[in-house]
Design a protein around this motif. Structure first.
Motif, PDB file in Angstrom:
ATOM      1  N   GLY A  12       0.797  -1.216   0.000  1.00  0.00           N
ATOM      2  CA  GLY A  12       0.000   0.000   0.000  1.00  0.00           C
ATOM      3  C   GLY A  12       0.828   1.264   0.000  1.00  0.00           C
ATOM      4  O   GLY A  12       0.307   2.356  -0.261  1.00  0.00           O
ATOM      5  N   GLU A  13       2.117   1.158   0.272  1.00  0.00           N
ATOM      6  CA  GLU A  13       2.990   2.322   0.240  1.00  0.00           C
ATOM      7  C   GLU A  13       3.504   2.575  -1.169  1.00  0.00           C
ATOM      8  O   GLU A  13       3.556   1.668  -2.006  1.00  0.00           O
ATOM      9  N   ASP A  14       3.897   3.815  -1.415  1.00  0.00           N
ATOM     10  CA  ASP A  14       4.423   4.189  -2.731  1.00  0.00           C
ATOM     11  C   ASP A  14       5.919   3.921  -2.816  1.00  0.00           C
ATOM     12  O   ASP A  14       6.652   4.096  -1.831  1.00  0.00           O
ATOM     13  N   VAL A  15       6.347   3.514  -4.014  1.00  0.00           N
ATOM     14  CA  VAL A  15       7.768   3.341  -4.296  1.00  0.00           C
ATOM     15  C   VAL A  15       8.086   4.110  -5.574  1.00  0.00           C
ATOM     16  O   VAL A  15       7.280   4.131  -6.513  1.00  0.00           O
ATOM     17  N   SER A  75       1.890  -9.329  -1.693  1.00  0.00           N
ATOM     18  CA  SER A  75       2.182 -10.496  -2.510  1.00  0.00           C
ATOM     19  C   SER A  75       1.158 -11.592  -2.280  1.00  0.00           C
ATOM     20  O   SER A  75       0.623 -11.746  -1.175  1.00  0.00           O
ATOM     21  N   ASP A  76       0.871 -12.372  -3.327  1.00  0.00           N
ATOM     22  CA  ASP A  76      -0.050 -13.508  -3.204  1.00  0.00           C
ATOM     23  C   ASP A  76       0.521 -14.595  -2.304  1.00  0.00           C
ATOM     24  O   ASP A  76      -0.220 -15.422  -1.774  1.00  0.00           O
ATOM     25  N   GLU A  77       1.853 -14.626  -2.146  1.00  0.00           N
ATOM     26  CA  GLU A  77       2.497 -15.667  -1.340  1.00  0.00           C
ATOM     27  C   GLU A  77       2.806 -15.228   0.088  1.00  0.00           C
ATOM     28  O   GLU A  77       3.408 -15.973   0.846  1.00  0.00           O
ATOM     29  N   GLY A  78       2.434 -14.019   0.462  1.00  0.00           N
ATOM     30  CA  GLY A  78       2.765 -13.565   1.816  1.00  0.00           C
ATOM     31  C   GLY A  78       2.425 -12.108   2.008  1.00  0.00           C
ATOM     32  O   GLY A  78       1.631 -11.532   1.240  1.00  0.00           O
ATOM     33  N   ASP A  79       3.025 -11.514   3.016  1.00  0.00           N
ATOM     34  CA  ASP A  79       2.705 -10.126   3.369  1.00  0.00           C
ATOM     35  C   ASP A  79       3.678  -9.106   2.804  1.00  0.00           C
ATOM     36  O   ASP A  79       3.564  -7.914   3.101  1.00  0.00           O
ATOM     37  N   ARG A  80       4.639  -9.545   2.026  1.00  0.00           N
ATOM     38  CA  ARG A  80       5.624  -8.599   1.517  1.00  0.00           C
ATOM     39  C   ARG A  80       5.026  -7.738   0.402  1.00  0.00           C
ATOM     40  O   ARG A  80       4.085  -8.136  -0.296  1.00  0.00           O
ATOM     41  N   ALA A  81       5.601  -6.556   0.217  1.00  0.00           N
ATOM     42  CA  ALA A  81       5.150  -5.626  -0.818  1.00  0.00           C
ATOM     43  C   ALA A  81       5.748  -5.998  -2.177  1.00  0.00           C
ATOM     44  O   ALA A  81       6.919  -6.375  -2.271  1.00  0.00           O
TER      45      ALA A  81
END
Length: 362
Positions: free
Chosen positions: A186-189, A222-228
């Protein structure tokens, strides 16, 4: 009707029935057979296989042939008669269909995958050849692909050069994921990129691109976890100090890399690597010139010898299999690196073949 005549008629009818059944009954197998060979120093389809411009090249002689394997298509339904014939034929191999087309892969998917591997093989062949000659090759991190319906779709494009993420310089593809995953979903990069159009224009002019854009992408989980993630695959691209093009249609896979590299080296050096000899070979190659194993080695040996090859450059890891059934008149030469192959070619060219690295069946 005499008994002998009736017996012969019954036997004939039974044979016909068995043949019909053999043709009609399909089996889950595919066939591999020797394919054509192509001289990387010569022409294919009316134009040179290797085309080098903006750099001095030298005349070549002899052959440095890449080799191929023919395979039946994913949608081809082999019958029992064809399978038995293939098993009995010395030069062909019948294998389970899933060996060539695993997980229900379609012919279109297989063709696309082979085309991608062939393209990467050409890139690595050029990098390895130029580095072998001491010619600098620059590397850069690019957007290799953009996932459909991802945050990056429509904003980043395949071929964009990634210069920085959040102001931190990107030196390798792995840096991109590390920098993106510092964020929460949800954060901008912020990506600093050279758009693919500008990157290609600069590469064509053999200059470093000067135009950069900054684009902001909102990450998602990510579909596989909580990472962005942002939904891209980063990769490596190279820029060359002059143009090297490989023109060869209807060929796929990575196994021609070694022979392309050798062809490029031969064209860029005043000496003849082959000394006029007919040499064929196979093997994948990476950017550092390491030669890797391939499939279908037995059929490639047969195809090479039928084309007239006297020597066959064989990846070290394929040596034992290749040495178990060598076509008459063909000498196997074991190679682990592009440098190995070049040294062996110099010995062949000079007629000093007694010390060539060989393959053994053990």
């Amino acid at each position: 009707m005499p008994r002998r005549t009736a017996t012969m008629l019954a036997s004939t009818l039974l044979l016909i029935a068995l043949l019909c059944a053999g043709v009609l009954i399909k089996v889950p197998y595919a066939e591999m057979s020797p394919g054509p060979t192509v001289n990387t120093l010569g022409d294919a389809g009316g134009e040179p296989v290797l085309q080098i411009s903006d750099r001095k090249t030298y005349p070549t002689s002899g052959h440095l042939n890449m080799t191929t394997v023919r395979v039946t298509g994913a949608d081809y339904n082999m019958n029992i008669v064809e399978a038995v014939y293939g098993w009995l034929a010395h030069d062909n191999i019948v294998v389970p269909h899933d060996t060539l087309y695993p997980d229900g892969k379609t012919e279109e998917q297989s063709t696309q995958e082979n085309a991608e591997e062939f393209s990467q093989s050409q890139e690595s062949a050029k990098v390895a050849a130029l580095r072998q000659l001491g010619i600098p090759v620059s590397s850069r991190t690019i957007v290799a692909s953009v996932l459909k319906d991802s945050p990056s779709e429509g904003t980043l494009h395949a071929g964009d050069v990634i210069k920085a993420v959040d102001g931190t310089a990107v030196k390798a593809p792995a840096d991109v994921a590390k920098l993106v995953t510092k964020h929460k979903p949800g954060e901008d990069v912020v990506f600093t990129i050279v758009p693919v159009k500008d990157a290609k224009a600069a590469e064509k002019a053999h200059k470093e691109p000067t135009v950069t854009d900054k684009v902001t992408i909102t990450t998602k989980k990510s579909d596989e976890g909580d990472r962005a993630v942002v939904g891209i695959q980063a990769g490596t691209d190279h820029t060359f100090p002059f143009n090297v093009d490989i023109k060869l249609a209807d060929v796929g896979g990575p196994s021609a890399g070694l022979m392309f590299s050798l062809g490029i080296v031969d064209k860029l050096t005043p000496r003849s690597l082959t000394g006029g000899k007919f040499i064929a070979g196979t093997g994948t190659i990476d950017d550092e010139g390491k030669v890797g194993p391939i499939g279908g080695i037995g059929m490639k040996l047969v195809g090479a010898r039928k084309a007239g090859a006297e020597y066959f450059l064989t990846p070290d890891q394929n040596c034992a299999t290749a040495a178990s059934d060598i076509p008459a008149g063909l000498t196997l030469v074991r190679v682990k690196t592009l440098a190995d192959a070049e040294k062996s070619l110099e010995r062949i060219s000079a007629g000093k073949t007694s010390g060539l690295p060989s393959c053994s069946a053990s």
